[in-house]
Design an enzyme around this catalytic site. Structure first.
Site: not given
Ligand code: CP3
Length: 368
Positions: A50, A54, A63, A99, A174
């Site tokens: 990640r 944010r 964003r 994502d 999911y």
């Molecule tokens: O690593 C990186 O920088 C690449 C970007 C990336 C995102 N999601 C961006 C994102 C990657 C590799 C993911 C994968 C992802 N998404 C996973 C597997 C990795 C892990 O964390 O185990 C999972 C389980 C998800 C599902 C997901 N998407 C969740 C649980 C959330 C909320 C996350 C939170 O921190 O609240 C997201 C949304 C998401 N994906 C965001 C980002 C930057 C936040 C979105 C926003 O800007 O509002």
């Protein structure tokens, strides 16, 4: 901040590595790719799960103007966000900004990001599984492939680009539950109540993610990572019955892509001996397990990635260095360690702490 070492410097310092570290898709003298292949490196590579997100003010600024789904679907913006952390920190790899649910949206699954993904109609029946189409990446998610091409053009040659997908079981969680939860009760009961339907869904997802990742490699991804974020929900028997055959199916289809494969197993301490036999190059380890113990179980044929607790970035600078050293020491001097966090960075992390971490990992001699 330490300047990134040029490709030429690196080639001189890596024994036998100049040619070996050149991948078919470029990535000359990348310490990240060399570590994936368990070759000696001039410093331990580091990137952060990640890393685009944010905790970066420039991400939050974007964003404010654009919602998450639009960001992931607009190649110019997704490429810009992918590159944001690389402009600040001397990271050794970039990861596609997208994502794990994005390809499922491409398959017609309706969902909202709030900010975690929420599926509008969770999948619980055979009829719904049979209605899921195959994924045709160039048709269904062309914006992801275009993002990869754009990012490759913007990256230095020694910084490779990682493509990724959710592992089939994590995507099933999911799709069946509809939203993240602590217990994922609906997904776990689905495995026991409807095992054949679960297998059918897993097979479908395994094939779709194989197509998706192969297309990412073709578009320029130089390593491919599968996120098994909910591995820790399963006992070993259920993991071996459901999650493992599905991920095995995906990786079997990807060997011909010719790029390193990484399997991240969150909360997977009890599963290390089970995943040791998987045909991937790197196992991603969460912060709960000592990396030395992980390496002993995984054996010399696997590289490891991880595993600083994301919470450690909140320690005072001197303490943070000690915690990073503990990870480096636990991984040991043998080639094949990629420094990372044990899970995604938290949104309230101070970017200065990330800068200090990256510089510290680079400054330490890998054998010290
Ligand atoms: O690593 C990186 O920088 C690449 C970007 C990336 C995102 N999601 C961006 C994102 C990657 C590799 C993911 C994968 C992802 N998404 C996973 C597997 C990795 C892990 O964390 O185990 C999972 C389980 C998800 C599902 C997901 N998407 C969740 C649980 C959330 C909320 C996350 C939170 O921190 O609240 C997201 C949304 C998401 N994906 C965001 C980002 C930057 C936040 C979105 C926003 O800007 O509002």
């Amino acid at each position: 901040m330490a300047a990134r070492v040029s490709a030429a410097d690196g080639a001189a310092a890596v024994p036998g590595g100049a040619a070996a570290a050149v991948s078919a898709a470029g990535g000359e003298a990348s310490v990240f790719l060399a570590a994936c292949r368990r070759q000696p490196v001039r410093h331990r590579p580091i990137w952060i799960m990640r890393q685009a997100g944010r905790y970066l003010p420039e991400y939050r600024a974007l964003r404010e103007k654009v919602d998450f789904a639009t960001l992931t679907r607009t190649p110019e913006l997704a490429a810009e966000v992918t590159l944001q952390p690389l402009k600040r920190f001397a990271l050794d790899a970039a990861i596609l900004f997208s994502d794990i649910m994005t390809p499922l949206q491409g398959m017609g699954v309706e969902l909202d990001f709030v900010p975690a993904p929420v599926v509008r109609a969770p999948i619980r029946s055979v009829a719904q599984i049979e209605a899921l189409p195959a994924l045709v990446p160039a048709r269904d998610v062309p914006f992801v492939l275009e993002t990869l091409r754009l990012v490759r053009r913007g990256l230095p040659r020694d910084v490779p680009l990682i493509g990724f997908a959710g592992a089939p079981f994590t995507l099933l969680c999911y799709l069946v539950c509809g939203r993240p939860s602590k217990e994922f009760a609906a997904a776990r009961t689905f495995l026991y109540a409807q095992p054949q339907a679960a297998q059918q869904l897993l097979t479908h997802l395994a094939e779709a993610m194989a197509q998706y990742l192969a297309a990412q490699a073709e578009a320029g991804a130089q390593a491919l990572m599968l996120f098994e974020s909910w591995a820790g929900l399963l006992g070993q028997r259920e993991f071996e019955r459901f999650a493992l055959p599905a991920v095995r199916r995906t990786v079997a289809r990807l060997r011909s892509a010719g790029v390193p494969l990484i399997y991240y197993v969150n909360d997977g301490a009890a599963l290390m001996s089970t995943v040791a036999g998987l045909d991937v190059d790197v196992i991603g380890v969460d912060w709960r397990l000592d990396l030395g113990a992980a390496r002993r179980i995984l054996g010399p044929e696997k590289a490891v990635q991880g595993n600083l607790d994301p919470a450690a970035l909140f320690a005072p600078p001197e303490e943070l260095r000690r915690h990073a050293d503990a990870v480096l020491d636990a991984a040991g001097p043998a080639p094949g360690h990629i420094f990372n966090l044990g899970h995604g960075i938290w949104p309230d992390t101070d970017p200065q702490a990330v800068a200090r971490l990256v510089d510290h990992v680079h400054e330490r001699d890998p054998g010290a």
